[in-house]
Write a protein that holds these residues in place. Structure first.
Motif, PDB file in Angstrom:
ATOM      1  N   UNK A  43       1.014  -1.143   0.073  1.00  0.00           N
ATOM      2  CA  UNK A  43       0.055  -0.078  -0.079  1.00  0.00           C
ATOM      3  C   UNK A  43       0.814   1.281   0.090  1.00  0.00           C
ATOM      4  N   UNK A  44       0.563   2.113  -0.988  1.00  0.00           N
ATOM      5  CA  UNK A  44       1.266   3.658  -0.949  1.00  0.00           C
ATOM      6  C   UNK A  44       0.530   4.377  -0.199  1.00  0.00           C
ATOM      7  N   UNK A  45       0.779   5.356   0.931  1.00  0.00           N
ATOM      8  CA  UNK A  45       0.300   6.457   1.544  1.00  0.00           C
ATOM      9  C   UNK A  45       0.515   7.421   0.920  1.00  0.00           C
ATOM     10  N   UNK A  46      -0.452   8.626   1.215  1.00  0.00           N
ATOM     11  CA  UNK A  46      -0.307  10.015   0.519  1.00  0.00           C
ATOM     12  C   UNK A  46       0.833  10.403   1.399  1.00  0.00           C
ATOM     13  N   UNK A  47       0.922  10.334   2.877  1.00  0.00           N
ATOM     14  CA  UNK A  47       2.178  10.990   3.606  1.00  0.00           C
ATOM     15  C   UNK A  47       2.469   9.998   4.624  1.00  0.00           C
ATOM     16  N   UNK A  48       3.966   9.709   4.679  1.00  0.00           N
ATOM     17  CA  UNK A  48       4.523   9.217   5.731  1.00  0.00           C
ATOM     18  C   UNK A  48       5.213  10.107   6.694  1.00  0.00           C
ATOM     19  N   UNK A  49       4.987  10.110   8.129  1.00  0.00           N
ATOM     20  CA  UNK A  49       5.356  10.848   9.041  1.00  0.00           C
ATOM     21  C   UNK A  49       6.213  10.208   9.931  1.00  0.00           C
ATOM     22  N   UNK A  50       7.317  10.777  10.031  1.00  0.00           N
ATOM     23  CA  UNK A  50       8.486   9.809  10.877  1.00  0.00           C
ATOM     24  C   UNK A  50       8.819  10.938  11.990  1.00  0.00           C
ATOM     25  N   UNK A  51       8.516  10.568  13.319  1.00  0.00           N
ATOM     26  CA  UNK A  51       8.853  11.298  14.505  1.00  0.00           C
ATOM     27  C   UNK A  51       8.549  10.838  15.727  1.00  0.00           C
ATOM     28  N   UNK A  52       8.978  11.584  16.927  1.00  0.00           N
ATOM     29  CA  UNK A  52       8.597  10.893  18.258  1.00  0.00           C
ATOM     30  C   UNK A  52       7.231  11.257  18.754  1.00  0.00           C
ATOM     31  N   UNK A  53       6.397  10.740  19.347  1.00  0.00           N
ATOM     32  CA  UNK A  53       5.193  11.162  20.403  1.00  0.00           C
ATOM     33  C   UNK A  53       5.858  11.876  21.542  1.00  0.00           C
ATOM     34  N   UNK A  54       5.516  13.028  22.032  1.00  0.00           N
ATOM     35  CA  UNK A  54       6.010  13.308  23.220  1.00  0.00           C
ATOM     36  C   UNK A  54       4.978  13.585  24.194  1.00  0.00           C
ATOM     37  N   UNK A  55       5.280  13.339  25.513  1.00  0.00           N
ATOM     38  CA  UNK A  55       4.456  13.536  26.607  1.00  0.00           C
ATOM     39  C   UNK A  55       4.812  14.701  27.236  1.00  0.00           C
ATOM     40  N   UNK A  56       3.920  15.723  26.993  1.00  0.00           N
ATOM     41  CA  UNK A  56       4.200  17.191  27.093  1.00  0.00           C
ATOM     42  C   UNK A  56       3.677  17.508  28.492  1.00  0.00           C
ATOM     43  N   UNK A  57       4.668  18.354  29.305  1.00  0.00           N
ATOM     44  CA  UNK A  57       4.140  19.261  30.396  1.00  0.00           C
ATOM     45  C   UNK A  57       4.312  20.658  29.893  1.00  0.00           C
ATOM     46  N   UNK A  58       2.888  21.166  30.218  1.00  0.00           N
ATOM     47  CA  UNK A  58       2.718  22.731  29.801  1.00  0.00           C
ATOM     48  C   UNK A  58       2.600  23.452  30.963  1.00  0.00           C
ATOM     49  N   UNK A  59       3.403  24.478  31.149  1.00  0.00           N
ATOM     50  CA  UNK A  59       3.096  25.345  32.264  1.00  0.00           C
ATOM     51  C   UNK A  59       2.888  26.788  31.620  1.00  0.00           C
ATOM     52  N   UNK A  60       1.772  27.209  31.762  1.00  0.00           N
ATOM     53  CA  UNK A  60       1.391  28.458  31.108  1.00  0.00           C
ATOM     54  C   UNK A  60       1.925  29.862  31.894  1.00  0.00           C
ATOM     55  N   UNK A  61       1.597  30.937  31.305  1.00  0.00           N
ATOM     56  CA  UNK A  61       2.159  32.165  32.182  1.00  0.00           C
ATOM     57  C   UNK A  61       1.706  32.483  33.324  1.00  0.00           C
TER      58      UNK A  61
END
Length: 291
Positions: A1-19
Motif C-alpha cells: 500500500x502506498x500512503x499519501x504521507x508518511x510521517x516520521x517522528x517521536x510522540x511526546x508526553x508534554x508538560x505545559x506550564x502557562x504564564x
C-alpha cells in the motif's frame, strides 16, 4: 500500500506550564498534531514513531480512520516540558525530560508520496535520511527537527543548521516559524527569509507567525491570516498548519493550500488538542476569511 504521507517522528508526553504557572499534561509531538490534520483533509497517513513498552497505552486516544501507526520499541519515550512566559505563548522555555531512540533508514519501509520528517529536536531524524528518502518521493522537513539541540543542562536550545545549503535542494517542502527563520537566515523580514530559503534549494517554504501562514513558491508569496478567537489550542500550531498544507497541496495549488492550512489551523487553535473538526468547517472558515 502506498500512503499519501508518511510521517516520521517521536510522540511526546508534554508538560505545559502557562504564564500563570498552571500545569497541564498532554500527549503531543509533531506527528500527533500532523497526522490528525492530514487525515482530516482526507489523506491516508502512515506514522512511524517510537515508544517505551509502558507508554503504549497512549495510542488509545490517537486513533483516526485514515491514520496507521507503526510503533517501534525504544528504551525510553520522549517527554518535553514547555514553560510559556506570555499569554500569546510566543515566548517559552523548552526542556527535554527524556528521549526516545533515533530513527534509522531501514525503519522506513512503507511507500509514500511525501516523507514528512516531523522531528522534535536535532538527531532524532538524522540528516543522512534526507537524500535517500528524496529518491523515493517528496521530502517535507520541519526546521525544529534540525535546529533544536540539547545543551549541557538538557535544555533545548536553537542553533543554526550546518547542512542547510547542502540538503535544502533535496527538500520539496520546508517549514519554519519566524524565530527559526531568523536563526537560519539572519533576517527579521519574513518574506525575505522565505525567499532566501527557497534560493538555497527548497522548492516550497512555509513560514508561520502568530498572525499568518506564509508560503514562498516559484518566486510568489502567498499569505493567509490566522483567525482563531482564542489561543487555548495554540500548542501544535506549526505542526497542524504544515500538515494541512501538505495534504491539500497534493490536489490544489500553493495559494489555495495556504488558505486551507490557515483556516484548519485557526479552528484547531480554538480548542486544545489535535484537530477533530470537519472539512465542511474548514471550507466555511476559508470563505469567511477570504480577502
Amino acid at each position: 500500500m502506498k500512503y499519501d504521507i508518511l510521517m516520521l517522528g517521536h510522540i511526546s508526553q508534554d508538560v505545559l506550564i502557562d504564564h500563570q504557572n498552571v500545569r497541564q499534561d498532554i500527549v503531543g509531538g509533531a506527528v500527533v498534531y500532523s497526522s490528525f490534520a492530514a487525515g482530516s483533509a482526507g489523506k491516508r497517513v502512515k506514522v512511524i514513531t517510537k515508544l517505551a513498552d509502558n507508554d503504549l497505552h497512549i495510542l488509545k486516544n490517537l486513533q483516526h480512520p485514515l491514520v496507521d501507526w507503526d510503533v517501534l520499541p525504544s528504551k525510553q519515550s520522549t517527554s518535553i516540558k514547555n514553560t510559556y512566559f506570555t499569554a500569546d505563548k510566543e515566548r517559552r522555555e523548552v526542556i527535554l525530560l527524556s528521549q526516545a531512540d533515533p530513527f534509522v533508514l531501514e525503519e522506513v519501509q512503507a511507500e509514500a508520496s511525501i516523507y514528512h520528517l516531523a522531528g522534535l529536536f536535532g538527531g532524532e531524524i538524522p540528516d543522512s535520511l534526507v537524500l535517500p528518502l528524496s529518491k523515493r518521493g517528496k521530502v517535507a522537513l520541519d526546521a525544529q527537527g534540525v535546529l533544536r539541540c540539547l545543551d549541557e543542562q538538557k535544555n533545548l536550545v536553537f542553533r543554526d543548521w550546518g547542512r542547510k545549503q547542502e540538503l535544502l535542494p533535496y527538500i520539496t517542502y520546508f517549514k519554519t516559524d519566524a524565530a527559526e527563520a531568523k536563526i537560519l537566515t539572519g533576517l527579521d523580514d519574513r518574506e525575505k527569509a522565505a525567499r532566501l530559503l527557497c534560493s538555497w534549494g527548497a522548492q516550497e517554504v512555509m513560514l508561520t507567525h502568530n498572525t499568518e501562514v506564509m508560503v514562498c513558491h516559484q518566486g510568489n508569496i502567498h499569505t493567509a491570516p490566522f483567525t482563531n478567537s482564542n489561543n487555548s489550542g495554540r500548542t501544535g500550531r506549526g505542526d497542524t498548519a504544515f500538515a494541512a498544507y501538505l495534504a491539500w497541496r497534493q490536489d490544489h495549488d500553493a495559494a489555495e493550500s495556504t488558505r486551507f492550512a490557515a483556516a484548519l489551523c485557526s479552528l484547531k487553535m480554538e480548542k486544545p488538542g489535535v484537530f477533530r473538526g470537519t472539512l465542511d468547517e474548514v471550507h466555511k472558515r476559508m470563505e469567511r476569511d477570504r480577502v
